[in-house]
Design an enzyme around this catalytic site. Structure first.
Site, PDB file in Angstrom:
ATOM      1  N   ARG A  33       0.790  -0.987   0.306  1.00 30.60           N
ATOM      2  CA  ARG A  33      -0.268   0.097  -0.235  1.00 30.60           C
ATOM      3  C   ARG A  33       1.210   1.153  -0.117  1.00 30.60           C
ATOM      4  NH1 ARG A  33      -1.586   2.838   4.791  1.00 30.60           N
ATOM      5  NH2 ARG A  33      -3.895   4.478   4.388  1.00 30.60           N
ATOM      6  N   ARG A  70      -8.633  18.371   7.383  1.00 34.31           N
ATOM      7  CA  ARG A  70      -7.079  18.138   8.263  1.00 34.31           C
ATOM      8  C   ARG A  70      -6.926  19.903   8.525  1.00 34.31           C
ATOM      9  NH1 ARG A  70      -3.173  14.067   8.857  1.00 34.31           N
ATOM     10  NH2 ARG A  70      -3.699  12.037   7.540  1.00 34.31           N
ATOM     11  N   LYS A 216     -12.861   2.803   0.504  1.00 30.72           N
ATOM     12  CA  LYS A 216     -12.627   2.630   2.421  1.00 30.72           C
ATOM     13  C   LYS A 216     -14.123   3.164   3.124  1.00 30.72           C
ATOM     14  CE  LYS A 216      -8.611   3.599   3.546  1.00 30.72           C
ATOM     15  NZ  LYS A 216      -7.981   4.978   4.011  1.00 30.72           N
ATOM     16  N   THR A 274      -6.093  -0.431  10.030  1.00 30.73           N
ATOM     17  CA  THR A 274      -5.949  -0.283  10.917  1.00 30.73           C
ATOM     18  C   THR A 274      -5.429  -0.866  12.752  1.00 30.73           C
ATOM     19  OG1 THR A 274      -8.242   1.402  10.200  1.00 30.73           O
ATOM     20  CG2 THR A 274      -6.870   2.666  12.330  1.00 30.73           C
TER      21      THR A 274
END
Length: 494
Positions: A33, A70, A216, A274
């Site tokens: 990834r 963010r 995702k 995760t």
């Protein structure tokens, strides 16, 4: 051949030399990834070149940034101490500098999407701010806990739909880079609806790319619209980091189990991601809870598990891969000893491929077959076999190299590339010889062979049960139901 569950590992361009990737591959790596948030084209090329030099069987996956929010860079790029009860202003100002009094965010329209009473979580929930009021583009908050705020940290607002486009301009550039560099998967972040997936598919289709899209799932909208997202995606990643912030943490295990089951039912690969071995970023040994987490995902029959910081920048990347592989094997051994159970299979469908794949898996229980073999143009039959989660390996003889890498995500599928032969009989013969040379088959093995009688694009049409040695010994007279074999059969009869 020992591990059926596949492993995805995040690799940084700062640590991606061939020897490093080789060690990861030798210990169980299947897919690399690349996090596009931290890479440019030069970084992509460096990673991809070294991965391809190690093995053409390693899949390569690139994340998009997606509709992510963010914080901006801190003043002086120094950490900012936040104390419980501090009054903080938050504003959408991508070019702004974050200070203690004013936190700037990358999304200019943030004030239009939130309302008083919501909670704004920063850095994976490490800092919690209650929104007190919104006025003239400024969000006024109270810090609910103390902590340290670094630069460019993730922002989550549970229960709030953020009106950002599915793809950023940087995402679009990176998707074209992915096409140029011929990678295998794009994992699209923060998928909220099927349109988010279709936006990427349109770019791929415009350039006739075979790259597959992994959706995702990491927010409530993704869960609410899961069925439509799954329908248009190649596979799914359950990204538990942001998902565990957007959704109450106690719901994550049941959500994970449910999404895995729905992916299996749709014959599509699913990745659990995760913090699976988070402690191994700094420790050579996992916690007992992490071992149980990996085993639980295997018991739930996920196709793949993913490592992030453990391999991207952790101190013990090879040990993390090796640990995950050993735990997966141990959990699979328990599963393979259990009696066949239809509860874990997709429901029977009015579909030839699904029916034959189910029978091939069942043959292990009834006839003691030792492997399933299929020749594959697209990987569809192999994916269907994988979805029935049998105890035998599926050996996929692939016509195209990119199909090998795409099957690197599927449970129990071991793809092998072979140059195309004149007919299925020759192809099977060559494949069996290669699999024996690789130590994957023996002459006395009874195998199930699934194939198609009409060539590329016409689908699966037959299931053959036979012994490896008998097929090889009777090569001159052994026939399969395809057009070339049928013509040969007619000639023999004359």
């Amino acid at each position: 051949m020992k591990k059926f569950t596949k492993i995805v590992a995040t690799i940084s361009d700062k640590r991606c030399d061939k020897d490093f990737i080789q060690r990861l591959f030798d210990n169980g790596l299947n897919v690399v990834r690349m996090n596009s948030a931290h890479l440019n084209r030069e970084g992509f090329e460096k990673i991809i070149g070294n991965v391809r030099a190690v093995s053409d069987r390693i899949g390569i996956l690139m994340d998009t940034k997606g509709p992510e929010v963010r914080t901006t860079t801190n003043e002086g790029d120094a950490d900012i101490d936040i104390n419980e009860g501090d009054k903080i202003k938050v504003t959408g100002k991508p070019d702004g500098i974050t200070t203690h009094d004013t936190i700037c965010l990358s999304y200019p329209g943030i004030a239009d999407d939130v309302m008083p009473g919501a909670h704004l979580l920063i850095d994976d929930g490490e800092l919690d701010f209650r929104i007190d009021s919104v006025n003239d583009g400024i969000i006024y908050c109270t810090a609910m806990n103390s902590g340290s705020l670094g630069s460019r940290k993730s922002v989550n607002i549970p229960g709030v739909s953020i009106c950002l486009p599915s793809l950023t301009q940087r995402d679009i550039v990176n998707i074209h880079t992915a096409i140029d560099l011929d990678i295998d998967f794009i994992a699209h972040s923060f998928v909220r609806s099927k349109q988010d997936v279709l936006d990427i598919q349109a770019i791929l289709d415009s350039r006739n790319s075979h790259i597959k899209i992994i959706a995702k799932i990491e927010n409530q909208e993704g869960i609410d619209n899961f069925d439509e997202i799954l329908e248009v995606s190649y596979g799914v990643m359950i990204a538990r980091g942001d998902l565990g912030i957007e959704v109450p943490a106690e719901k994550i295990p049941s959500i994970q189990n449910d999404l895995i089951s729905r992916c299996i039912a749709a014959h599509k690969p699913v990745i659990v991601a995760t913090q699976m071995l988070h402690s191994m970023i700094t420790s050579p040994r996992p916690t007992r809870a992490e071992v149980s987490d990996i085993a639980n995902a295997v018991y739930q029959r996920t196709d793949a598990l993913m490592l992030s910081g453990e391999t991207a920048y952790g101190k013990y990347p090879v040990e993390a891969i090796s640990t995950m592989a050993r735990v997966a094997v141990e959990a699979e051994n328990m599963l393979h000893k259990m009696p066949h159970n239809d509860e874990h299979h997709p429901k029977m469908e009015n579909d030839v491929t699904s029916f034959l794949a189910h029978q091939a898996v069942d043959s292990a229980e009834v006839l003691d077959t030792r492997a399933i073999i299929t020749d594959s143009y697209t990987g569809r039959t192999a994916r269907y076999i994988a979805s029935f989660r049998g105890k035998n390996p599926t050996l996929a003889l692939c016509y195209y190299s990119h199909v090998i890498r795409q099957l690197a995500l599927n449970y129990g599928v071991f793809p092998v590339y072979l140059e195309r032969s004149a007919n299925s009989r020759e192809y099977l013969y060559s494949g069996l010889k290669q699999l024996i040379n690789l130590g994957l088959l023996e002459n006395d093995y009874l195998i199930a062979y699934i194939g198609g009688a009409y060539g590329e694009g016409r689908g699966t049409s037959f299931l053959e049960i036979n012994r490896v040695g008998d097929i090889l010994a009777d090569y001159d007279t052994y026939l399969l139901p395809n057009l070339e074999s049928t013509q040969q059969c007619k000639t023999v009869k004359k």
